[in-house]
Design an enzyme around this catalytic site. Structure first.
Site, PDB file in Angstrom:
ATOM      1  N   GLU A 207       0.686  -1.333   0.015  1.00 54.98           N
ATOM      2  CA  GLU A 207       0.035   0.012  -0.082  1.00 54.98           C
ATOM      3  C   GLU A 207       0.993   1.292  -0.040  1.00 54.98           C
ATOM      4  OE1 GLU A 207      -2.854  -0.175   3.218  1.00 54.98           O
ATOM      5  OE2 GLU A 207      -4.109  -1.863   2.122  1.00 54.98           O
ATOM      6  N   GLU A 320      -6.367  -7.841  -1.620  1.00 54.30           N
ATOM      7  CA  GLU A 320      -6.688  -7.603  -0.142  1.00 54.30           C
ATOM      8  C   GLU A 320      -8.161  -7.155  -0.195  1.00 54.30           C
ATOM      9  OE1 GLU A 320      -4.921  -5.119   2.824  1.00 54.30           O
ATOM     10  OE2 GLU A 320      -3.140  -5.590   2.079  1.00 54.30           O
TER      11      GLU A 320
END
Length: 436
Positions: A207, A320
């Site tokens: 991320e 995710e």
């Protein structure tokens, strides 16, 4: 009557056993085929499009570094394999702190590295491909903050954790870590990581975000530089950036986030082989009800699947997603709704040869790991309804792979038949076929 009843019970038990064995055998058979590659919007394995269900388990290396805890790693892979899960995403980093892989820049904890060796070896044994992430955007297990602190200790004047993306010293530390992991000799398998097809892909960062430069130029430059660095060392494996899927500040669909990334331009960088997507509507839209969050999720998935297929022209992996048990009024039914929505969107894309190749839920735990629970965790033996949905998705994606494999075999048969006919016609005309 009793004999017939006993026979029926036996046959049902045998079918269940064979079904679970099929899932485990299929996972092993599929993974033994070598490196996963890409062709257009498809992942490819053994010459056919590859679709797969998967999971996150960031903790694998840390537990495996303690021989007394390795049984939990084995149990997690075994549970995953029996439910048709064949991709695992995990951390190949732990920077400083109490359980370090990297004590300091270039100084490594051999016991922790042996833990990662065990993870790779067990993944291979259970037919599971790995996505290994190289650093965290967040402080958990070190992350970019630790690299900035290391650079400060070398006399660098840095004012922000985002200096990780631009400071030459911090970037040099990161590049050295990448080189070290890729060139790691596995003490169990005897295979260097960059030569091991058990690893599906490397991930530059979990991320990546750079809120100090929302123009996107900083992240774009960093991904470009680091992608070239990885590819200069390893030409075997795929590479992805670790993106959540946010668009630029002027982009559509962003759920109120402006973090200096762009789903389109970041994934168009040479060396980035496929796009990734994360989705947490319960975190991003906290003031909205479940149905509104599900509606957002549906649009989020469809928008990115479309852009991956028609703009990026690369495969897309949802790396995710999840639903937290800590959400107000949570019920397993709510989680099942979300999983079904995600899986159905992936399946519909895959069924039509689209870019969506699979989804990796956050996160899988084995029994006896309650301290690792974060609300999103799934223990397959306990979350039975969710486990059924996960297993069903594995079977559906496997059927798609079988269809594509059959189509490929038919095409091979047609080509062989045409070649034989050409040889026969040449013989009939009195022309000696080439090669005879």
């Amino acid at each position: 009557m009793k004999i017939h009843l006993a026979l029926s019970i036996f046959l049902i038990a045998l079918l269940i056993q064979n079904h679970n064995t099929f899932l485990e055998t299929e996972a092993v058979r599929t993974t033994n085929g070598g490196f996963i590659t890409t062709s257009g919007v498809h992942f490819m394995l053994n010459g056919s499009p590859y679709y797969a269900n998967g999971f996150n388990a960031y903790w694998l290396m840390v537990l495996a570094s303690d021989p007394s805890q390795r049984s939990k790693v084995t149990a997690a892979f075994q549970d995953a394999s029996s439910h048709g899960l064949s991709i695992a995403r995990t951390w190949a980093f732990s920077d400083g702190g109490v359980t370090p892989l990297q004590y300091s820049p270039g100084s490594y904890n051999e016991q922790m590295f042996k833990g990662l060796d065990f993870v790779v070896a067990e993944a291979k044994r259970f037919g599971i491909k790995l996505i290994l992430s190289m650093v965290n955007n967040y402080e958990n297990m070190g992350g970019k903050k630790q690299y900035v602190n290391w650079a400060r200790s070398q006399g660098q004047y840095l004012t922000s954790d985002d200096d990780f993306f631009t400071n030459p010293v911090a970037k040099g530390f990161y590049k050295n870590h990448v080189k070290t992991v890729l060139n790691r000799y596995n003490t169990i398998t005897g295979v260097v990581y960059k030569n091991d097809p058990t690893i599906m892909a490397w991930e530059l960062m979990n991320e990546p975000r750079c809120t100090s430069d929302t123009s996107g130029r900083t992240i774009q430059a960093w991904i470009t530089e680091m992608a070239a660095h990885v590819k200069s060392i390893d030409g075997n494996h795929l590479l992805e950036a670790g993106l959540e899927g946010f668009y630029s500040k002027n982009g559509r669909q962003n759920p109120g986030f402006d973090v200096g990334t762009d789903f389109i331009s970041n994934n168009q960088i040479p060396g980035i082989d496929f796009a990734t997507l994360h989705s947490y509507p319960d975190q991003w839209l906290t003031s909205y009800d479940d149905q509104t969050q599900l509606n957002f999720l549906s649009n989020w998935l469809r928008t990115h699947i479309y852009d991956a297929q028609y703009v990026l022209k690369k495969p897309l992996l949802l790396t995710e997603f999840g639903k937290s048990a800590k959400d107000p009024n949570f019920s397993p039914y709510q989680r099942d709704q979300l999983y079904n929505l995600v899986y159905n969107n992936i399946y519909l894309s895959a069924k039509h040869g689209g870019a969506a190749a699979g989804g990796l839920f956050w996160q899988l735990l084995a029994e006896g790991m309650d301290s690792f629970g974060d609300g999103y965790d799934v223990v397959l033996s306990r979350a039975t309804s969710t486990a059924d949905i996960i297993g069903q998705q594995g079977r559906r994606l496997y059927q798609i792979r079988k269809i594509f494999a059959r189509m490929r075999n038919v095409q091979r048969w047609k080509r062989a038949k045409a070649a034989r006919r050409a040889q026969w016609l040449a013989w009939k005309r009195g022309v000696k076929p080439i090669g005879n």
